[in-house]
Design a protein around this motif. Sequence first.
Motif, PDB file in Angstrom:
ATOM      1  N   ASP A  70       0.940  -1.086   0.090  1.00 24.40           N
ATOM      2  CA  ASP A  70       0.081  -0.082   0.056  1.00 24.40           C
ATOM      3  C   ASP A  70       0.966   1.160   0.132  1.00 24.40           C
ATOM      4  N   SER A  71       0.680   1.992  -0.904  1.00 23.73           N
ATOM      5  CA  SER A  71       1.557   3.488  -0.935  1.00 23.73           C
ATOM      6  C   SER A  71       1.485   4.162   0.201  1.00 23.73           C
ATOM      7  N   SER A  94      -0.800   7.639 -12.076  1.00 27.07           N
ATOM      8  CA  SER A  94      -2.100   7.670 -12.725  1.00 27.07           C
ATOM      9  C   SER A  94      -2.928   6.850 -11.539  1.00 27.07           C
ATOM     10  N   PRO A 119      -5.992   4.691  -9.341  1.00 22.02           N
ATOM     11  CA  PRO A 119      -7.372   4.118  -9.740  1.00 22.02           C
ATOM     12  C   PRO A 119      -8.467   5.150  -9.758  1.00 22.02           C
ATOM     13  N   TYR A 131      -9.391  -3.699  -8.358  1.00 19.82           N
ATOM     14  CA  TYR A 131      -8.023  -4.273  -8.290  1.00 19.82           C
ATOM     15  C   TYR A 131      -7.825  -5.449  -7.166  1.00 19.82           C
ATOM     16  N   THR A 154       4.636   1.247 -16.418  1.00 12.95           N
ATOM     17  CA  THR A 154       4.796   2.000 -17.594  1.00 12.95           C
ATOM     18  C   THR A 154       5.844   3.233 -17.266  1.00 12.95           C
ATOM     19  N   ILE A 195       5.454   1.740  -6.915  1.00 10.12           N
ATOM     20  CA  ILE A 195       4.739   1.107  -5.657  1.00 10.12           C
ATOM     21  C   ILE A 195       3.442   0.727  -6.377  1.00 10.12           C
TER      22      ILE A 195
HETATM   23  C1  LIG Z   1      -4.726   3.164 -13.067  1.00 16.97           C
HETATM   24  S1  LIG Z   1      -3.844   1.849 -12.418  1.00 16.97           S
HETATM   25  C2  LIG Z   1      -1.914   2.322 -12.780  1.00 16.97           C
HETATM   26  C3  LIG Z   1      -1.663   2.041 -14.199  1.00 16.97           C
HETATM   27  C4  LIG Z   1      -0.276   2.179 -14.849  1.00 16.97           C
HETATM   28  N1  LIG Z   1      -0.259   3.616 -14.821  1.00 16.97           N
HETATM   29  C5  LIG Z   1       0.316   1.371 -15.773  1.00 16.97           C
HETATM   30  O1  LIG Z   1       0.648   2.072 -16.801  1.00 16.97           O
HETATM   31  O2  LIG Z   1       0.412   0.266 -15.900  1.00 16.97           O
HETATM   32  C6  LIG Z   1      -3.887   1.943 -10.762  1.00 16.97           C
HETATM   33  C7  LIG Z   1      -2.918   1.133  -9.905  1.00 16.97           C
HETATM   34  O3  LIG Z   1      -2.812   1.501  -8.532  1.00 16.97           O
HETATM   35  C8  LIG Z   1      -2.870   0.333  -7.934  1.00 16.97           C
HETATM   36  N2  LIG Z   1      -3.368   0.431  -6.402  1.00 16.97           N
HETATM   37  C9  LIG Z   1      -4.579   0.603  -5.951  1.00 16.97           C
HETATM   38  N3  LIG Z   1      -4.601   1.082  -4.728  1.00 16.97           N
HETATM   39  C10 LIG Z   1      -3.372   1.122  -4.295  1.00 16.97           C
HETATM   40  C11 LIG Z   1      -2.572   1.516  -2.866  1.00 16.97           C
HETATM   41  N4  LIG Z   1      -3.388   1.736  -2.006  1.00 16.97           N
HETATM   42  N5  LIG Z   1      -1.333   1.309  -3.114  1.00 16.97           N
HETATM   43  C12 LIG Z   1      -0.627   1.065  -4.317  1.00 16.97           C
HETATM   44  N6  LIG Z   1      -1.068   0.810  -5.335  1.00 16.97           N
HETATM   45  C13 LIG Z   1      -2.520   0.875  -5.429  1.00 16.97           C
HETATM   46  C14 LIG Z   1      -3.888  -0.689  -8.504  1.00 16.97           C
HETATM   47  O4  LIG Z   1      -3.565  -2.201  -8.249  1.00 16.97           O
HETATM   48  C15 LIG Z   1      -3.621  -0.390  -9.916  1.00 16.97           C
HETATM   49  O5  LIG Z   1      -2.805  -0.998 -10.470  1.00 16.97           O
END
Ligand SMILES: C[S@@+](CC[C@H](N)C(=O)[O-])C[C@H]1O[C@@H](n2cnc3c(N)ncnc32)[C@H](O)[C@@H]1O
Length: 280
Positions: free
Chosen positions: A12-13, A31, A33, A40, A241, A256
Amino acid sequence: MTPVTSRILTGDSRNLLTSIQSESVQCCVTSPPYWGLRDYDHPAQIGSEPSPVEYVRNLTEVFREVRRALRKDGTLWLNVGDGYARNGGTGNCGPNAVVANTKKLIQRRNCKVPDCWGLKDRDLMGLPWRVAFALQEDGWILRSRITWIKKTAMPESVRNRPTNATEDVFLMTKTITYYYDASAVREPTGANLRNCWAIGPDTNGSSGHPAAFPRDLARRCILLGSRPGDVILDPFAGSGTTGAAARELERESILIELNPEYSKISKRRMGHVVQARLGS
Ligand SMILES: C[S@@+](CC[C@H](N)C(=O)[O-])C[C@H]1O[C@@H](n2cnc3c(N)ncnc32)[C@H](O)[C@@H]1O
C-alpha cells in the motif's frame, strides 16, 4: 547506456511511501485508480471507497507523502479520470462501465448516486478537479492542466452527450522555482509545448494491465520534469509503464504497486531490476 536501477515495492502506497527518503525524488508520474471504476482485488485498494469524498481524502494523504519525498524543485504529473454519478445501473459503457474485472462490489456502488456535492443522477462528478483542488488546499501549487486527447478513445453508445475522449494530467509543484525543461519536448513548429497532447495507445501491444497509460505519456512528463540519473516515482505503478519509460530515458525509478501480479509485470518489463518486497 548508463545502467539505471529500479525499486519495485509491493504494498500500500500509504505505508510504503514513508520509506522513501525526503527530498530524494525529482519527478512523480502517476495515474491512481479512478473512483468506482475497476476492482483491483485488494482490501487496501484506493478507488473502492464507499464515497468519493473518502477517495479524495485518501489521495490527498498519498500525495502529501509524495510531496515530502519530492525535491524542492520537483514536479508531480497526475493523471486522474472522471466518472458519472448513477442511480439504478452501471450501464455498459462510459466511465462507470462494467468492464471485465469490475466486480459486484463496485457495480453496486455505482447504482446509487453518492450523497455529496449536490450530485444528481448522471452528473459528471468532476473528480479530477476535486482531487486537484484538494491537493492545492493541502499545499501543492497547481501549474498546469494538460488535456490528454486519446487518439483511440473507448466507444460509448450515448446519444445525449459527446463521447469522452480526453483525460486530465495536472502538473503540480512544491515551490514556484521547479525544474522544467521546456526544450525537451516542443511543438512540431518549434514553439513551446501546448497543454493539449494527442497520444495514442502503445504500438508494441498491451502491458497486460487493464488501465495502463501509454508509454509516450509517461515519457513526455519525465523528459519535461527530470534529467538523466534523476529519480522518478510512481506510487500507483500498475504494470510499470512509468518505470519502463524512466529506464529508457536513463532515469532511476521507484515503483509502488499493491497487487503482486502487476508488480511481476513491471519486473518483466524492466529487465534488470532491484526488487524489494516490503509487506503487502
Ligand atoms: C490506473 S492503475 C495504474 C496503471 C499504470 N499507470 C500502468 O501504466 O500500468 C492504478 C494502480 O494502482 C494500484 N493501487 C490501488 N490502490 C493502491 C494502493 N493503496 N497502493 C498502491 N497501489 C494501489 C492498482 O492495483 C492499479 O494497478
